[in-house]
Design an enzyme around this catalytic site. Structure first.
Site, short mmCIF file in Angstrom:
data_model
loop_
_atom_site.label_atom_id
_atom_site.label_comp_id
_atom_site.label_asym_id
_atom_site.label_seq_id
_atom_site.Cartn_x
_atom_site.Cartn_y
_atom_site.Cartn_z
N ARG A 1 17.62 2.37 27.96
CA ARG A 1 16.18 2.36 27.68
C ARG A 1 15.56 1.19 28.42
NH1 ARG A 1 16.27 2.72 21.17
NH2 ARG A 1 17.48 0.85 21.58
N TYR B 1 4.11 -5.01 19.21
CA TYR B 1 4.70 -5.43 17.93
C TYR B 1 5.01 -6.92 17.98
CZ TYR B 1 8.37 -6.19 14.44
OH TYR B 1 9.14 -6.71 13.42
N ARG C 1 24.10 -6.59 19.68
CA ARG C 1 22.95 -6.96 18.87
C ARG C 1 23.37 -7.76 17.65
NH1 ARG C 1 20.87 -5.98 22.91
NH2 ARG C 1 19.30 -4.43 23.42
N SER D 1 6.26 -1.94 12.05
CA SER D 1 7.30 -2.59 12.86
C SER D 1 8.11 -1.64 13.74
CB SER D 1 8.21 -3.42 11.96
OG SER D 1 8.62 -2.71 10.84
N LYS E 1 3.03 -10.20 16.09
CA LYS E 1 3.74 -11.14 15.21
C LYS E 1 3.58 -12.57 15.73
CE LYS E 1 5.95 -8.58 12.08
NZ LYS E 1 6.10 -8.89 10.66
N ALA F 1 4.47 -7.51 4.74
CA ALA F 1 3.80 -6.24 5.04
C ALA F 1 3.49 -6.17 6.53
CB ALA F 1 2.50 -6.14 4.24
N PHE G 1 22.27 4.44 23.99
CA PHE G 1 21.43 4.29 25.18
C PHE G 1 22.09 3.32 26.17
CE2 PHE G 1 18.55 5.52 21.75
CZ PHE G 1 17.99 6.66 22.30
N ASN H 1 0.83 -1.22 0.00
CA ASN H 1 0.00 0.00 0.00
C ASN H 1 0.86 1.26 0.00
OD1 ASN H 1 0.97 0.13 2.60
ND2 ASN H 1 -1.02 -0.04 3.61
N LEU H 2 2.16 1.11 -0.05
CA LEU H 2 3.13 2.21 -0.07
C LEU H 2 3.01 3.11 1.16
CD1 LEU H 2 3.26 3.21 -3.88
CD2 LEU H 2 4.69 1.58 -2.63
N1 NAD Z 1 13.93 -4.33 9.42
C1 NAD Z 1 14.26 -5.23 10.36
O1 NAD Z 1 15.34 -5.17 10.94
C2 NAD Z 1 13.28 -6.33 10.72
C3 NAD Z 1 13.62 -7.22 11.75
C4 NAD Z 1 12.74 -8.27 12.06
C5 NAD Z 1 11.56 -8.41 11.33
N2 NAD Z 1 11.25 -7.52 10.35
C6 NAD Z 1 9.98 -7.71 9.61
O2 NAD Z 1 10.29 -7.77 8.23
C7 NAD Z 1 9.24 -7.17 7.47
C8 NAD Z 1 9.81 -6.09 6.56
O3 NAD Z 1 10.47 -5.10 7.34
P1 NAD Z 1 11.09 -3.81 6.65
O4 NAD Z 1 12.15 -3.28 7.56
O5 NAD Z 1 11.43 -4.10 5.24
O6 NAD Z 1 9.86 -2.82 6.75
P2 NAD Z 1 9.29 -1.77 5.67
O7 NAD Z 1 8.42 -0.82 6.44
O8 NAD Z 1 10.41 -1.20 4.87
O9 NAD Z 1 8.39 -2.68 4.74
C9 NAD Z 1 7.06 -3.05 5.04
C10 NAD Z 1 6.23 -2.83 3.80
O10 NAD Z 1 4.89 -3.24 4.04
C11 NAD Z 1 4.01 -2.28 3.46
N3 NAD Z 1 2.74 -2.39 4.19
C12 NAD Z 1 2.54 -2.19 5.52
N4 NAD Z 1 1.25 -2.42 5.82
C13 NAD Z 1 0.64 -2.78 4.67
C14 NAD Z 1 -0.70 -3.15 4.35
N5 NAD Z 1 -1.68 -3.17 5.26
N6 NAD Z 1 -0.98 -3.48 3.06
C15 NAD Z 1 -0.01 -3.46 2.11
N7 NAD Z 1 1.26 -3.12 2.37
C16 NAD Z 1 1.59 -2.78 3.63
C17 NAD Z 1 4.71 -0.95 3.62
O11 NAD Z 1 4.28 0.01 2.69
C18 NAD Z 1 6.17 -1.36 3.38
O12 NAD Z 1 6.52 -1.25 2.01
C19 NAD Z 1 8.22 -6.66 8.49
O13 NAD Z 1 7.21 -7.63 8.60
C20 NAD Z 1 9.02 -6.55 9.77
O14 NAD Z 1 8.21 -6.71 10.90
C21 NAD Z 1 12.08 -6.49 10.04
#
Ligand code: NAD
Length: 318
Positions: free
Chosen positions: A278, A139, A216, A75, A143, A72, A203, A32-33
């Site tokens: 924190r 969060y 980490r 997070s 999940k 999606a 922190f 959904n961007l």
């Molecule tokens: N980035 C990290 O370090 C990390 C660590 C552990 C888990 N994750 C998980 O990995 C996944 C991707 O993380 P990321 O860092 O790339 O996040 P991000 O925010 O870059 O990507 C998430 C994408 O989902 C889209 N989105 C959100 N809600 C939506 C909806 N209802 N319908 C359609 N699109 C939707 C957003 O527009 C975005 O493009 C997430 O599920 C996150 O919880 C990320």
């Protein structure tokens, strides 16, 4: 395989799509961007700008799809504490819309981007999959609730692998980290090096770790992407599903090490302010990847912090 990638316009999602296409699969991105970027979608992927909560659109997107990677989500841990409803709605309710649409479609396999936040504040390190799950924020709870739903939806013939990881980092030719707000350490530190942020706050510097700062787990986004594709292929090959950790091999890097490496990689000064600890930040958080390594043959290729930070730095300047 023709794979639907929810969140494929986001940071890790764009890396997963890149890896799918590189491995000879086809990708349909549904995003959904809200956080993603149109220009992060691979030029060879189909793109559907839709919200996962729109059941009709999700059903349509699943036409001709063999399997799903579900990324999606919202997070931001801090935001989830202040607005849990947003997290239950987007990370659980929207996920259930997807699963119900899958029940009506031919797609039976799903790889879920879960998080090591499902473990909360674990009693031992590195964390293994059999360790207790006890999230400390909405969060992680949202999940974990979706992971549980995946298990029970097995009754409808769905099989799923949940990948639990901490900090995705680094960049590839097509995928780079562009979160707003940015809360992740490596991009924040690099923005200080670039001059777009004045300083980075550390922190706590009195933790029981070698240099007093938190340790980490960091995984290069291309290694994460490869794990998602391996998991999809494993499901197609009969893997019964379940949860796998993705970690950096049990070592981890401290906040201070990240900052020092960023100084060396960028050749620039990085101003640091030391703040208080924190609440809820354990001294060390690292995940063991032994299970995925033994069962799916995954090992990280880019473990060196210089390479991880270096790829992120290159992506910021291109
Ligand atoms: N980035 C990290 O370090 C990390 C660590 C552990 C888990 N994750 C998980 O990995 C996944 C991707 O993380 P990321 O860092 O790339 O996040 P991000 O925010 O870059 O990507 C998430 C994408 O989902 C889209 N989105 C959100 N809600 C939506 C909806 N209802 N319908 C359609 N699109 C939707 C957003 O527009 C975005 O493009 C997430 O599920 C996150 O919880 C990320």
């Amino acid at each position: 395989m023709r794979v639907l990638v929810t969140g494929g316009a986001g940071y890790i999602g764009s890396g997963v799509v890149e890896e799918l296409i590189r491995s000879g699969h086809r990708a349909v991105v549904l995003d959904n961007l809200s956080k993603g970027h149109r220009d992060a979608v691979h030029p060879e992927a189909e793109f559907i700008e839709e919200d996962l909560l729109h059941a009709d659109a999700v059903r349509l997107a699943l036409h001709g799809v063999d399997a799903v990677v579900h990324m999606a989500a919202d997070s931001l841990v801090g935001e989830s504490v202040g607005n849990p409803a947003k997290y239950y709605r987007n990370n659980l309710v929207a996920g259930l819309v997807l699963l119900d649409a899958m029940r009506e479609s031919g797609a039976r396999h799903l790889v879920f981007s879960s998080t090591a936040a499902v473990y909360g504040e674990p009693a031992k390190q590195p964390i293994e999959e059999r360790d207790p799950t006890a999230p400390t924020n909405p969060y992680g709870e949202s999940k974990l609730a979706f992971e549980h739903a995946l298990r029970w939806y097995g009754v409808y013939g769905l099989r799923a692998i949940s990948l639990r990881y901490f900090n995705a980092a680094g960049a590839t030719a097509l995928c780079r980290e562009r979160h707003d707000p940015e809360t992740h350490l490596i991009p924040v530190v690099l923005q200080v090096a670039l001059g777009t942020l004045p300083e980075v706050t550390v922190f706590g510097s009195d933790y029981p770790t070698p240099d007093g700062t938190c340790v980490r787990d960091y995984i290069h986004v291309s290694d994460l992407a490869r794990a998602h594709v391996l998991a999809l292929e494993a499901l197609a090959g009969g893997n019964p599903g379940g949860a796998y950790n993705l970690g950096c091999g049990g070592k981890g890097y401290s906040v201070k090490q990240v900052i020092d490496v960023a100084r060396a990689v960028t050749g620039r000064e990085i101003a640091v302010r030391t703040g208080p600890r924190r609440p809820g930040d354990p001294p060390v958080l690292v995940a063991s990847s032994q299970r995925i390594s033994a069962e799916l043959g995954w090992t990280p290729h880019l473990q060196d912090l210089r390479e991880i930070v270096g790829s992120a730095w290159d992506s910021l300047r291109r």
